[in-house]
Write a protein that holds these residues in place. Structure first.
Motif, PDB file in Angstrom:
ATOM      1  N   ARG A 118       0.830  -1.316   0.020  1.00  0.00           N
ATOM      2  CA  ARG A 118      -0.063   0.064   0.008  1.00  0.00           C
ATOM      3  C   ARG A 118       0.855   1.497   0.127  1.00  0.00           C
ATOM      4  N   PHE A 119       0.209   2.387  -0.887  1.00  0.00           N
ATOM      5  CA  PHE A 119       0.720   3.725  -0.710  1.00  0.00           C
ATOM      6  C   PHE A 119      -0.252   4.895  -1.053  1.00  0.00           C
ATOM      7  N   VAL A 120       0.131   5.786  -1.540  1.00  0.00           N
ATOM      8  CA  VAL A 120      -0.800   6.904  -1.617  1.00  0.00           C
ATOM      9  C   VAL A 120      -2.062   6.666  -2.331  1.00  0.00           C
ATOM     10  N   ASP A 121      -2.118   5.760  -3.262  1.00  0.00           N
ATOM     11  CA  ASP A 121      -3.429   5.167  -4.080  1.00  0.00           C
ATOM     12  C   ASP A 121      -4.448   4.541  -2.892  1.00  0.00           C
ATOM     13  N   SER A 122      -3.851   4.026  -1.982  1.00  0.00           N
ATOM     14  CA  SER A 122      -4.884   3.384  -1.268  1.00  0.00           C
ATOM     15  C   SER A 122      -5.676   4.587  -0.346  1.00  0.00           C
ATOM     16  N   SER A 123      -5.003   5.487   0.028  1.00  0.00           N
ATOM     17  CA  SER A 123      -5.762   6.798   0.502  1.00  0.00           C
ATOM     18  C   SER A 123      -6.824   7.323  -0.436  1.00  0.00           C
ATOM     19  N   LEU A 124      -6.001   7.471  -1.719  1.00  0.00           N
ATOM     20  CA  LEU A 124      -7.116   8.028  -2.584  1.00  0.00           C
ATOM     21  C   LEU A 124      -8.349   7.159  -2.876  1.00  0.00           C
ATOM     22  N   ALA A 125      -8.072   5.738  -2.987  1.00  0.00           N
ATOM     23  CA  ALA A 125      -9.373   4.917  -2.794  1.00  0.00           C
ATOM     24  C   ALA A 125     -10.001   4.834  -1.718  1.00  0.00           C
ATOM     25  N   TYR A 126      -9.641   4.765  -0.680  1.00  0.00           N
ATOM     26  CA  TYR A 126     -10.344   4.566   0.518  1.00  0.00           C
ATOM     27  C   TYR A 126     -10.890   5.768   1.309  1.00  0.00           C
ATOM     28  N   GLN A 127     -10.125   7.010   1.361  1.00  0.00           N
ATOM     29  CA  GLN A 127     -10.506   8.182   1.996  1.00  0.00           C
ATOM     30  C   GLN A 127     -11.016   9.126   0.970  1.00  0.00           C
ATOM     31  N   GLY A 128     -10.346   9.130  -0.182  1.00  0.00           N
ATOM     32  CA  GLY A 128     -10.961   9.903  -1.295  1.00  0.00           C
ATOM     33  C   GLY A 128     -12.329   9.543  -1.602  1.00  0.00           C
ATOM     34  N   VAL A 129     -12.442   8.191  -2.294  1.00  0.00           N
ATOM     35  CA  VAL A 129     -13.769   7.728  -2.815  1.00  0.00           C
ATOM     36  C   VAL A 129     -14.624   7.150  -1.727  1.00  0.00           C
ATOM     37  N   GLY A 130     -14.011   6.239  -0.828  1.00  0.00           N
ATOM     38  CA  GLY A 130     -14.729   5.437   0.063  1.00  0.00           C
ATOM     39  C   GLY A 130     -15.372   6.173   1.042  1.00  0.00           C
ATOM     40  N   ARG A 131     -14.659   7.201   1.752  1.00  0.00           N
ATOM     41  CA  ARG A 131     -14.977   7.968   2.665  1.00  0.00           C
ATOM     42  C   ARG A 131     -15.601   9.323   2.145  1.00  0.00           C
ATOM     43  N   ALA A 132     -15.530   9.680   0.711  1.00  0.00           N
ATOM     44  CA  ALA A 132     -16.208  10.622   0.105  1.00  0.00           C
ATOM     45  C   ALA A 132     -15.499  12.210   0.534  1.00  0.00           C
ATOM     46  N   LEU A 133     -14.187  12.026   0.833  1.00  0.00           N
ATOM     47  CA  LEU A 133     -13.546  13.257   1.072  1.00  0.00           C
ATOM     48  C   LEU A 133     -12.944  14.227  -0.128  1.00  0.00           C
ATOM     49  N   GLY A 134     -13.166  13.301  -1.294  1.00  0.00           N
ATOM     50  CA  GLY A 134     -12.498  13.882  -2.405  1.00  0.00           C
ATOM     51  C   GLY A 134     -11.059  13.453  -2.949  1.00  0.00           C
ATOM     52  N   VAL A 135     -10.851  12.835  -3.997  1.00  0.00           N
ATOM     53  CA  VAL A 135      -9.463  12.651  -4.710  1.00  0.00           C
ATOM     54  C   VAL A 135      -8.649  13.734  -4.289  1.00  0.00           C
ATOM     55  N   ASP A 136      -9.074  14.996  -4.662  1.00  0.00           N
ATOM     56  CA  ASP A 136      -8.166  16.075  -4.709  1.00  0.00           C
ATOM     57  C   ASP A 136      -7.812  16.702  -3.565  1.00  0.00           C
ATOM     58  N   ALA A 137      -8.485  16.495  -2.631  1.00  0.00           N
ATOM     59  CA  ALA A 137      -8.164  16.892  -1.203  1.00  0.00           C
ATOM     60  C   ALA A 137      -7.056  15.899  -0.731  1.00  0.00           C
ATOM     61  N   VAL A 138      -7.516  14.588  -0.942  1.00  0.00           N
ATOM     62  CA  VAL A 138      -6.498  13.477  -0.251  1.00  0.00           C
ATOM     63  C   VAL A 138      -5.434  13.447  -0.706  1.00  0.00           C
ATOM     64  N   ARG A 139      -5.065  13.866  -2.287  1.00  0.00           N
ATOM     65  CA  ARG A 139      -4.086  13.882  -2.983  1.00  0.00           C
ATOM     66  C   ARG A 139      -3.142  15.019  -2.642  1.00  0.00           C
TER      67      ARG A 139
END
Length: 237
Positions: A118-139
């Motif tokens: 795991r690395f950054v893409d996990s955060s983009l998927a889990y928090q950006g999309v899964g948690r609906a925070l938005g990929v731009d913010a998480v990135r």
């Protein structure tokens, strides 16, 4: 072909920026849903590369450092109190910042092959999309945490939510295994994660190797070994 779940279109803004120039070491990351077999395949690849004369660092996220392992327990273990989505994303980013600064960058600078579960893409998927925070913010917070470090290769092991759950809840001896805080989310959450990973891969195909995780341990390992032929410098991989 897997359909894209509602909310996965938040990935439209994902940057296509190329990874920064890196050293003699190569950075290989394993991604995918819970139960896909990432840890197993990362360990098998590390063993194969060491057998071919490479210096290899096998590590994981969250974790890899003393503070990272403490944050891992806080964000994944049950019984830590309420962990809201933003706090969750920031904890992952904090663990990642320590991991990159203290472990990954020094290893790459020394010419070591770094294999990370795991690395950054996990955060983009889990928090950006899964948690609906938005990929731009998480990135954005992860770009700050990592200084823009990106893998040379991301191996995505694709698994359905149902298969992933059956794999991670039943041990080799048939015993029932407990799920961590994220694993225990409903299958609908894990479907969003799966579709997010697949969309990330489709937008950056030069960096991704996408494999069907249901093909079995040996077949997956052979496919990964074959894909890496000619990818690495130094002794044959």
């Amino acid at each position: 072909m897997t359909s894209v779940a509602p909310g996965a279109d938040r990935l439209v803004a994902v940057s296509d920026a190329q990874p920064e120039t890196q050293n003699a070491g190569r950075f290989i990351v394993f991604e995918g849903g819970d139960g896909a077999g990432k840890s197993t395949q990362a360990a098998l690849l590390a063993e194969a590369l060491r057998g071919n004369g490479h210096a290899v660092l096998l590590t994981r996220e969250p974790g890899g450092t003393q503070i990272g392992e403490k944050l891992r327990a806080l964000v994944l273990d049950h019984g830590q109190g309420t962990v809201d989505a933003r706090t969750e994303a920031l904890m992952y980013a904090a663990a990642r910042a320590a991991h990159v600064e203290q472990v990954i960058r020094p290893a790459l600078a020394a010419g070591t092959m770094v294999i990370c579960d795991r690395f950054v893409d996990s955060s983009l998927a889990y928090q950006g999309v899964g948690r609906a925070l938005g990929v731009d913010a998480v990135r954005s917070i992860n770009d700050f945490a990592t200084g823009g470090l990106s893998p040379d290769l991301t191996v995505l092991l694709d698994v359905s939510p149902a298969d992933g759950r059956s794999r991670r809840t039943v041990g080799a001896d048939g015993a029932t295994l407990a799920e961590d805080r994220l694993e225990s989310e409903p299958d609908e959450f894990h479907l969003r994660i799966r579709d997010a990973f697949l969309l990330l891969a489709s937008r950056n195909p030069q960096r991704y190797l996408v494999l069907d995780a249901s093909t079995g341990v040996s077949a997956l390992a052979a496919a990964i070994d074959a894909a890496l032929e000619g990818f690495l410098d130094g002794p044959e991989a």
